[in-house]
Design an enzyme around this catalytic site. Structure first.
Site, PDB file in Angstrom:
ATOM      1  N   LYS A 178       0.807  -1.228   0.000  1.00 25.75           N
ATOM      2  CA  LYS A 178       0.000   0.000   0.000  1.00 25.75           C
ATOM      3  C   LYS A 178       0.833   1.269   0.000  1.00 25.75           C
ATOM      4  CE  LYS A 178      -4.269  -1.885   1.743  1.00 25.75           C
ATOM      5  NZ  LYS A 178      -5.512  -1.609   2.430  1.00 25.75           N
ATOM      6  N   GLU A 234      -2.537   6.734   7.932  1.00 26.28           N
ATOM      7  CA  GLU A 234      -3.339   7.620   7.084  1.00 26.28           C
ATOM      8  C   GLU A 234      -4.179   8.501   7.987  1.00 26.28           C
ATOM      9  OE1 GLU A 234      -5.858   5.523   4.323  1.00 26.28           O
ATOM     10  OE2 GLU A 234      -4.156   4.733   3.211  1.00 26.28           O
ATOM     11  N   ARG A 266      -7.568  -7.469  -9.345  1.00 26.49           N
ATOM     12  CA  ARG A 266      -8.302  -8.708  -9.642  1.00 26.49           C
ATOM     13  C   ARG A 266      -9.744  -8.355  -9.950  1.00 26.49           C
ATOM     14  NH1 ARG A 266     -11.165  -8.137  -4.882  1.00 26.49           N
ATOM     15  NH2 ARG A 266      -9.894  -7.666  -3.076  1.00 26.49           N
TER      16      ARG A 266
HETATM   17  P1  ADP Z   1      -8.507  -3.386   3.255  1.00 26.05           P
HETATM   18  O1  ADP Z   1      -7.609  -3.477   2.053  1.00 26.05           O
HETATM   19  O2  ADP Z   1      -7.931  -3.995   4.477  1.00 26.05           O
HETATM   20  O3  ADP Z   1      -9.909  -3.817   2.982  1.00 26.05           O
HETATM   21  P2  ADP Z   1      -8.924  -0.561   2.708  1.00 26.05           P
HETATM   22  O4  ADP Z   1      -7.747   0.321   2.633  1.00 26.05           O
HETATM   23  O5  ADP Z   1      -9.519  -1.024   1.407  1.00 26.05           O
HETATM   24  O6  ADP Z   1      -8.565  -1.830   3.610  1.00 26.05           O
HETATM   25  O7  ADP Z   1     -10.054   0.118   3.572  1.00 26.05           O
HETATM   26  C1  ADP Z   1     -11.249  -0.557   3.915  1.00 26.05           C
HETATM   27  C2  ADP Z   1     -12.250   0.420   4.485  1.00 26.05           C
HETATM   28  O8  ADP Z   1     -11.731   1.037   5.676  1.00 26.05           O
HETATM   29  C3  ADP Z   1     -12.604   1.592   3.577  1.00 26.05           C
HETATM   30  O9  ADP Z   1     -13.603   1.270   2.652  1.00 26.05           O
HETATM   31  C4  ADP Z   1     -13.073   2.627   4.597  1.00 26.05           C
HETATM   32  O10 ADP Z   1     -14.376   2.369   5.040  1.00 26.05           O
HETATM   33  C5  ADP Z   1     -12.129   2.389   5.769  1.00 26.05           C
HETATM   34  N1  ADP Z   1     -10.943   3.275   5.640  1.00 26.05           N
HETATM   35  C6  ADP Z   1      -9.742   2.956   5.100  1.00 26.05           C
HETATM   36  N2  ADP Z   1      -8.895   3.991   5.145  1.00 26.05           N
HETATM   37  C7  ADP Z   1      -9.556   5.012   5.727  1.00 26.05           C
HETATM   38  C8  ADP Z   1      -9.217   6.360   6.083  1.00 26.05           C
HETATM   39  N3  ADP Z   1      -8.012   6.858   5.836  1.00 26.05           N
HETATM   40  N4  ADP Z   1     -10.170   7.121   6.679  1.00 26.05           N
HETATM   41  C9  ADP Z   1     -11.399   6.621   6.942  1.00 26.05           C
HETATM   42  N5  ADP Z   1     -11.771   5.369   6.653  1.00 26.05           N
HETATM   43  C10 ADP Z   1     -10.877   4.558   6.054  1.00 26.05           C
END
Ligand code: ADP
Length: 508
Positions: free
Chosen positions: A118, A202, A294
């Site tokens: 990431k 983040e 994917r």
């Molecule tokens: P993973 O790959 O583990 O599923 P993601 O980065 O895709 O994690 O994030 C999954 C969910 O977590 C997002 O859809 C959102 O709801 C929440 N999320 C992720 N990053 C943030 C952020 N910086 N601020 C607020 N919510 C976040």
């Protein structure tokens, strides 16, 4: 042009079945692989050929790279489709498939490698001019650095695993005091889930929406997007209901986000189907979240609104053909919603509900699609994702799609395990959801405080009906009384007439 007339599907459940369906339509033979737990599974019955992999644990079956490649070679497959999960985003596996002289139906390993980390992905996006969520540029070396970064961007922050996925290794941190324990927890969770304990920070956005863009690229330099999917209805940071288009979207925002998505795919040399995930804040600013390299679980909502078969496109691209359309040809029609039907208990924090699916009847009718990996009598085990099926509906507009989803959810019959169906029904009836004004905190803020509004899976009468149906099935193995029983269970509320029928059936 490369030729594919036999594909091994290195997966199970609904996605294996879904891929096989398109293969069959294209005259391509299918090879299934299965674990001990899946000997009689739907995907095995569906395939032209099936090969045993090993014991139920994924590490001993669906993650056995060399065995899978060996089987593909023995079966004479020219390509391997990884589905999602398991080996789908594993660049080493893709490389091995290529080295064995076969086609990996997915992106080049290098693109997967960049996007699988990431922080590397964020860096690539930043250089390409795609906005990213403010945060640390690289994995954190220790708690002190974490506090420093957090202070500079402002609390609350989110600790995330660099190798992350499935919401694992994520911790919200509201103050410097909380950092030490959160840092330890996130990094040890990441270590055990991914074998990689690196975490980064983040900014934790308040009430964002999760909106993602489907992208497609061929080997000839063409990259397009197939518009967005709204995925803000989540539990434990994981999607459960998706739709397209997003109620938030405007043509201008779509053009901007679509352009950023295409740029993101170009920046990593992407080929085949991918998804660029964004968070969108209350002022409609969007930020790159991650790329999924994917086919996504939620790809059917896109298929319904753009009128394309994404697996067919994946196969075309994998054979080296150019995309058969341009960006200008992509048109959205109507509105599609997907509800994921999991064997989970929405009353109990969506805990998996393990057991036998005694009886399953899918909804049907106009505008309804069910992508299912389970049939009556199948076991939902602890070994794999507890998804039963995906229910997707298409309507002329959002309201019609919602009403259609409610109708289809009501037709659904799943006996034996608890499911997310009552939750999905609750959401479809919820004013906030219906208004289109919701964010990723919908489940904790709107649903959890109103758990008591959840309708029960079945009325008492229906439970009696279901029990009678099962008893008949088991004792007599006769189709006729079962179909009567099920028919009766399908009507609510059960009338006195039907109940009498039940009592008679039970005495038989
Ligand atoms: P993973 O790959 O583990 O599923 P993601 O980065 O895709 O994690 O994030 C999954 C969910 O977590 C997002 O859809 C959102 O709801 C929440 N999320 C992720 N990053 C943030 C952020 N910086 N601020 C607020 N919510 C976040």
């Amino acid at each position: 042009m490369k030729h594919i007339n036999k594909v091994l599907i290195a997966n199970r459940g609904e996605i294996a079945v879904r891929i096989m369906r398109t293969c069959r339509e294209m005259g391509i033979e299918t090879v299934a692989v299965y674990s001990e737990a899946d000997r009689t599974a739907y995907h095995v019955r569906m395939a032209d050929e099936a090969y045993y992999l090993g014991p139920p644990a994924a590490s001993e079956s669906y993650l056995q790279q060399d065995r899978i490649i060996d089987i593909a070679k023995r079966a004479g497959a020219q390509a391997i489709h990884p589905g999602y999960g398991f080996l789908a985003e594993n660049p080493a596996f893709a490389e091995k498939v290529n080295a064995a002289g076969m086609i990996f139906i997915g992106p080049p390993p290098e693109a997967m490698r960049i996007m699988g980390d990431k922080t590397a992905a964020r860096d690539t996006m930043k250089k390409a001019g795609v906005p990213i969520v403010p945060g640390s540029p690289a994995p954190l070396s220790d708690v002190r650095e974490a506090v420093q970064v957090a202070r500079s961007i402002g609390f609350p922050v989110l600790l995330k695993a660099a190798a992350g996925g499935g919401g694992k290794g994520m911790r919200v941190v509201s103050s410097a005091e909380e950092m030490e324990s959160a840092f330890r927890a996130a990094s040890s969770e990441a270590q055990s889930a991914f074998g990689d304990g690196r975490v980064y920070i983040e900014k934790y956005l308040q009430g964002p929406r999760h909106i993602e863009f489907q992208v497609f690229a061929d080997e000839h330099g063409n990259v397009v997007h197939l518009c967005e999917r709204e995925c803000s209805i989540q539990r434990r940071h994981q999607k459960i209901i998706e739709e397209s288009p997003s109620p938030l979207m405007t043509p201008e925002l779509r053009a901007q986000m679509g352009e950023a998505a295409v740029k993101a795919a170009q920046a990593c040399g992407y080929v085949n189907a991918g998804t660029i995930e964004f968070l969108v804040d209350q002022d409609r600013h969007f930020y790159f979240l991650e790329m999924n390299t994917r086919l996504q679980v939620e790809h059917p909502v896109t298929e319904m609104v753009v009128g394309m078969d994404l697996v067919r496109l994946q196969l075309h691209v994998a054979m080296g053909q150019p995309l058969p359309f341009t960006q200008d040809d992509v048109r959205l029609q109507g509105h599609a919603i997907e509800c994921r039907v999991y064997a989970e208990d929405p009353r109990n924090n969506f805990l998996p509900s393990i057991g036998k699916v005694e009886f399953l009847q899918n909804p049907d009718g106009p505008g309804v699609r069910v992508d299912s990996g389970v049939t009556s009598g199948d076991e939902i085990s602890l070994y794999y994702d507890p998804m039963i099926a995906k229910l997707i509906v298409h309507g002329e507009n959002r309201l019609q799609a919602i009403e259609r989803m409610l109708r289809a959810l009501e037709e659904y019959r799943v006996f034996g395990v608890k499911t997310t169906i009552p939750f999905c029904t609750w959401v479809m009836r919820n004013d906030r959801f219906r208004s289109g004004d919701f964010d990723t905190h919908f489940v904790p803020n709107e649903f959890l405080p109103r758990l008591d509004e959840l309708s029960s899976d079945l009325t008492e009468d229906e439970k009696i009906a279901a029990a009678a149906a099962m008893a008949f099935f088991q004792e007599n193995g006769q189709a006729a009384p079962v179909s009567q029983a099920v028919q009766a269970a399908n009507h609510r509320p059960a009338s006195a007439w039907r109940l009498r029928g039940w009592k008679q059936l039970q005495r038989l």
